[in-house]
Design a protein around this motif. Structure first.
Motif, mmCIF file in Angstrom:
data_model
loop_
_atom_site.group_PDB
_atom_site.id
_atom_site.type_symbol
_atom_site.label_atom_id
_atom_site.label_comp_id
_atom_site.label_asym_id
_atom_site.label_seq_id
_atom_site.Cartn_x
_atom_site.Cartn_y
_atom_site.Cartn_z
ATOM 1 N N GLN A 49 15.496 44.343 -2.815
ATOM 2 C CA GLN A 49 14.995 43.644 -3.999
ATOM 3 C C GLN A 49 14.680 42.179 -3.666
ATOM 4 O OE1 GLN A 49 14.203 45.477 -6.692
ATOM 5 N NE2 GLN A 49 15.974 45.568 -8.018
ATOM 6 N N PHE A 50 15.579 41.561 -2.919
ATOM 7 C CA PHE A 50 15.383 40.161 -2.540
ATOM 8 C C PHE A 50 14.090 39.991 -1.739
ATOM 9 C CE2 PHE A 50 15.815 36.798 0.631
ATOM 10 C CZ PHE A 50 16.113 35.704 -0.171
ATOM 11 N N LEU A 51 13.867 40.846 -0.755
ATOM 12 C CA LEU A 51 12.682 40.714 0.097
ATOM 13 C C LEU A 51 11.404 41.061 -0.646
ATOM 14 C CD1 LEU A 51 14.065 42.181 3.444
ATOM 15 C CD2 LEU A 51 13.590 39.788 2.903
ATOM 16 N N VAL A 52 11.453 42.074 -1.518
ATOM 17 C CA VAL A 52 10.261 42.449 -2.282
ATOM 18 C C VAL A 52 9.840 41.303 -3.203
ATOM 19 C CG1 VAL A 52 9.405 43.956 -4.121
ATOM 20 C CG2 VAL A 52 10.586 44.941 -2.163
ATOM 21 N N THR A 105 24.167 43.082 -10.503
ATOM 22 C CA THR A 105 24.084 42.633 -9.113
ATOM 23 C C THR A 105 22.707 42.918 -8.538
ATOM 24 O OG1 THR A 105 26.453 43.060 -8.820
ATOM 25 C CG2 THR A 105 25.124 42.862 -6.822
ATOM 26 N N LEU A 106 22.159 44.091 -8.847
ATOM 27 C CA LEU A 106 20.832 44.440 -8.346
ATOM 28 C C LEU A 106 19.788 43.462 -8.862
ATOM 29 C CD1 LEU A 106 19.661 46.679 -6.540
ATOM 30 C CD2 LEU A 106 19.110 47.952 -8.613
ATOM 31 N N GLN A 107 19.904 43.094 -10.145
ATOM 32 C CA GLN A 107 18.950 42.114 -10.674
ATOM 33 C C GLN A 107 19.095 40.775 -9.967
ATOM 34 O OE1 GLN A 107 17.601 41.564 -14.750
ATOM 35 N NE2 GLN A 107 18.548 39.543 -14.758
ATOM 36 N N SER A 108 20.316 40.396 -9.617
ATOM 37 C CA SER A 108 20.502 39.094 -8.972
ATOM 38 C C SER A 108 19.743 39.027 -7.643
ATOM 39 C CB SER A 108 21.994 38.812 -8.766
ATOM 40 O OG SER A 108 22.544 39.614 -7.719
ATOM 41 N N GLY A 109 19.586 40.182 -6.962
ATOM 42 C CA GLY A 109 18.808 40.196 -5.723
ATOM 43 C C GLY A 109 17.354 39.880 -5.972
ATOM 44 N N GLY A 110 16.775 40.505 -7.019
ATOM 45 C CA GLY A 110 15.386 40.216 -7.361
ATOM 46 C C GLY A 110 15.201 38.780 -7.809
ATOM 47 N N VAL A 111 16.154 38.273 -8.590
ATOM 48 C CA VAL A 111 16.071 36.892 -9.066
ATOM 49 C C VAL A 111 16.184 35.915 -7.898
ATOM 50 C CG1 VAL A 111 17.239 35.135 -10.451
ATOM 51 C CG2 VAL A 111 16.898 37.434 -11.369
ATOM 52 N N ALA A 112 17.103 36.199 -6.968
ATOM 53 C CA ALA A 112 17.247 35.323 -5.795
ATOM 54 C C ALA A 112 15.949 35.274 -5.005
ATOM 55 C CB ALA A 112 18.391 35.826 -4.916
ATOM 56 N N GLY A 113 15.288 36.431 -4.851
ATOM 57 C CA GLY A 113 13.999 36.452 -4.161
ATOM 58 C C GLY A 113 12.948 35.654 -4.896
ATOM 59 N N SER A 114 12.942 35.755 -6.227
ATOM 60 C CA SER A 114 11.977 35.014 -7.038
ATOM 61 C C SER A 114 12.188 33.506 -6.931
ATOM 62 C CB SER A 114 12.082 35.433 -8.513
ATOM 63 O OG SER A 114 11.835 36.807 -8.665
ATOM 64 N N ALA A 167 13.675 46.093 5.964
ATOM 65 C CA ALA A 167 14.453 46.478 4.778
ATOM 66 C C ALA A 167 14.255 47.956 4.454
ATOM 67 C CB ALA A 167 14.036 45.626 3.582
ATOM 68 N N SER A 168 13.030 48.458 4.659
ATOM 69 C CA SER A 168 12.754 49.878 4.414
ATOM 70 C C SER A 168 13.462 50.754 5.437
ATOM 71 C CB SER A 168 11.244 50.130 4.451
ATOM 72 O OG SER A 168 10.570 49.338 3.485
ATOM 73 N N LEU A 169 13.550 50.278 6.681
ATOM 74 C CA LEU A 169 14.294 51.022 7.699
ATOM 75 C C LEU A 169 15.774 51.104 7.332
ATOM 76 C CD1 LEU A 169 12.878 49.855 11.172
ATOM 77 C CD2 LEU A 169 12.678 52.124 10.120
ATOM 78 N N LEU A 170 16.324 49.992 6.843
ATOM 79 C CA LEU A 170 17.726 50.008 6.420
ATOM 80 C C LEU A 170 17.935 51.025 5.296
ATOM 81 C CD1 LEU A 170 18.715 46.222 6.357
ATOM 82 C CD2 LEU A 170 19.628 47.992 7.863
ATOM 83 N N ALA A 171 16.998 51.050 4.342
ATOM 84 C CA ALA A 171 17.098 52.019 3.244
ATOM 85 C C ALA A 171 16.995 53.443 3.764
ATOM 86 C CB ALA A 171 16.003 51.744 2.211
ATOM 87 N N LEU A 172 16.136 53.652 4.760
ATOM 88 C CA LEU A 172 15.952 54.991 5.338
ATOM 89 C C LEU A 172 17.247 55.515 5.927
ATOM 90 C CD1 LEU A 172 14.155 57.350 6.331
ATOM 91 C CD2 LEU A 172 13.611 55.953 8.341
#
Length: 402
Positions: free
Chosen positions: A15-18, A138-147, A177-182
Motif C-alpha cells: 500500500q505504501f509503495l502503490v 493499520t492497512l490504511q496507515s500504509g496508504g496514507v504514509a505513501g501519500s 513489493a509484488s514479489l514479496l506478496a507472491l
C-alpha cells in the motif's frame, strides 16, 4: 508472527509503495511536461490536470470488473495482476516523450489498478474477526504514509536523479513489493467453490449487493468523505500564501500544512481501528464524521499558519477512523463470496470523490473562496454523520450476511 500479521506487514508495504508511486509525480509533473517541449503555461496546467485525473477516471470505471474477478479467482491473483502491471506501466512512464504518451499510461495505470481494494478484501477475509478493525486501520496507515511521503520523496529525487529515473525506481520497488506478496502473502480461498457459482454481470452484482441497504449507504458515505476532503485540497497552498505572505519558507509551510493531516491520520488509524474492535465501527464512524466536521470550522476562522496547522492536525486524527470503519462495515454487511466486488464498488465511489471534489471545489472557490469550501465540507460531513445514524444505527451492527 501469525499468518494474518505477515499478510498485514507485506500488504502495508505494498500500500505504501502503490500510493507513494501514484503521488510521487505531483511535485514535478508540470516540470516533466515542460521537459517534453510544452512551454505555454496554460497548456502545461491543462495537461497536468488531465494527466493526474486520468488515473482516477479509469480506476472508477474498472474497479468493479476486477472485484468480480477477485471473487471468482481469488484476491491474491488480483493483487499480483495489479502490482506487476503497475510496475511495468510506471517504468514505461519514464520513457514517455510526449504528454499524450504520459496521459495514455496514466489511463492504463487506472485500468489495471486494484491493489488497494484487493488488499483490503484479502485482509478482511483472512483476519480474525476480533482483529479486523486494527488490521483495516493499520492497512490504511500504509496508504496514507505513501501519500504523505510520495510527493516529498518525489521532490527530493527530482533534484538528485532527474524526472525519468524516478519512474524507473518506482517501477522496480513495485515489482519487489509484488514479489514479496507472491511469496509471503497466503490466502484461504476455495477457487473451485467460487467458480461453481453462477456467473453474474457487474449490474447484477450491484443489484444483489443493493438488496442489503447498508451497502449503498456506505458507498455514499465514502463518496462524501472524499469529496469533502479534496474539495479544498488543491487550494491549500494558496491559502497558506494568503496567511503567510510571499516571504521565506512559503513552500515549506505549504508542504507542512498539506502533510500534517496525513501524519495524524497515520498515527490515529491503528488506534481507532483497535477501538472499533471493542465498541463497534458504527460508533467510531459517526464520532469521526462529527469530529471532522467540527475540525473544518476553525479552518475558516484561522488568522495564522499555526492555527491552521493545529486545525488540520485535528482533522487528520478524525480522518484516521472514517475509511477503516467503512471498510470494516462493508465486510460486516457483504454476503459471503462477494467481498472483493463490494470493496471494488466502494473504491469506485472513492475515485469518484477524488475526481469531483477538486473540480467542484475549483469552480466554487471563485464565488465562496476556500473558507467557504471549509464550511461546505463541515456541512457535508455533518450531514454524512446524520446519514450514518439513520441508515446504520438500528439495533446494533448485524452479523455478516450469507
Amino acid at each position: 508472527m501469525a499468518r494474518w500479521q505477515i499478510n498485514l506487514t507485506v500488504l502495508w508495504l505494498g500500500q505504501f509503495l502503490v500510493m507513494g508511486g501514484m503521488t510521487m509525480i505531483i511535485p514535478f509533473l508540470p516540470l516533466y511536461i515542460q521537459e517534453m517541449g510544452v512551454t505555454d503555461a496554460h497548456e502545461v496546467a491543462m495537461w497536468s490536470s488531465v494527466i493526474f485525473a486520468g488515473n482516477f477516471v479509469t480506476s472508477f470505471l474498472f474497479q468493479p470488473l476486477w472485484g468480480g474477478l477477485a471473487d471468482r479467482y481469488g484476491r491474491k491473483v488480483m493483487l499480483l495482476r495489479s502490482g506487476f502491471g503497475m510496475a511495468v506501466v510506471m517504468t514505461l512512464m519514464g520513457f514517455a516523450s510526449d504528454p499524450l504518451h504520459l496521459l495514455l499510461l496514466r489511463v492504463m495505470n487506472g485500468v489495471i489498478s486494484g491493489f488497494m481494494p484487493a488488499a483490503v478484501a484479502l485482509m478482511s477475509t483472512n483476519t480474525p474477526r476480533e482483529k479486523i478493525g486494527f488490521a483495516m486501520g493499520t492497512l490504511q496507515s500504509g496508504g496514507v504514509a505513501g501519500s504523505i511521503l510520495g510527493p516529498f520523496i518525489g521532490g527530493l529525487l527530482a533534484e538528485w536523479i532527474g524526472f525519468r529515473s524516478i519512474f524507473y525506481i518506482t517501477g522496480i520497488l513495485l515489482f519487489c513489493a509484488s514479489l514479496l506478496a507472491l511469496f509471503l502473502v497466503k490466502e484461504k480461498f476455495d477457487a473451485s467453490a467460487a467458480q461453481s457459482k453462477p456467473k453474474i454481470s457487474l449490474l447484477q452484482g450491484f443489484r444483489e449487493l443493493k438488496q442489503t441497504r447498508e451497502l449503498p449507504a456506505l458507498y455514499a458515505v465514502t463518496f462524501v468523505i472524499q469529496f469533502s476532503m479534496l474539495s479544498s485540497m488543491a487550494l491549500i497552498p494558496l491559502f497558506v500564501q494568503e496567511l503567510h505572505g510571499k516571504g521565506e519558507m512559503l513552500a515549506f509551510y505549504a508542504g507542512l500544512v498539506g502533510s500534517v493531516t496525513g501524519f495524524s491520520n497515520m498515527i490515529a488509524s491503528p488506534l481507532l481501528g483497535r477501538l472499533s474492535d471493542r465498541i463497534g465501527p458504527v460508533k467510531i464512524l459517526a464520532f469521526c464524521l462529527l469530529g471532522a466536521a467540527v475540525s473544518f470550522i476553525p479552518q475558516a476562522l484561522v488568522t495564522n499558519i499555526w492555527q491552521l496547522l493545529a486545525a488540520r492536525f485535528m482533522l487528520g486524527i478524525f480522518m484516521g477512523g472514517m475509511l477503516p470503519s467503512v471498510q470494516m462495515l462493508i465486510r460486516t454487511y457483504t454476503p459471503n463470496g462477494m467481498e472483493s466486488r463490494s470493496y471494488s464498488f466502494n473504491t469506485s465511489a472513492l475515485s469518484l470523490g477524488n475526481m469531483l471534489g477538486p473540480v467542484v471545489g475549483g469552480v466554487l472557490s471563485s464565488s465562496i473562496g476556500i473558507k467557504g469550501l471549509f464550511v461546505m465540507a463541515a456541512v457535508l460531513l455533518f450531514a454524512n454523520m446524520l446519514w450514518v445514524r439513520k441508515t446504520l444505527f438500528h439495533g446494533g451492527t448485524k452479523q455478516r450476511a450469507g
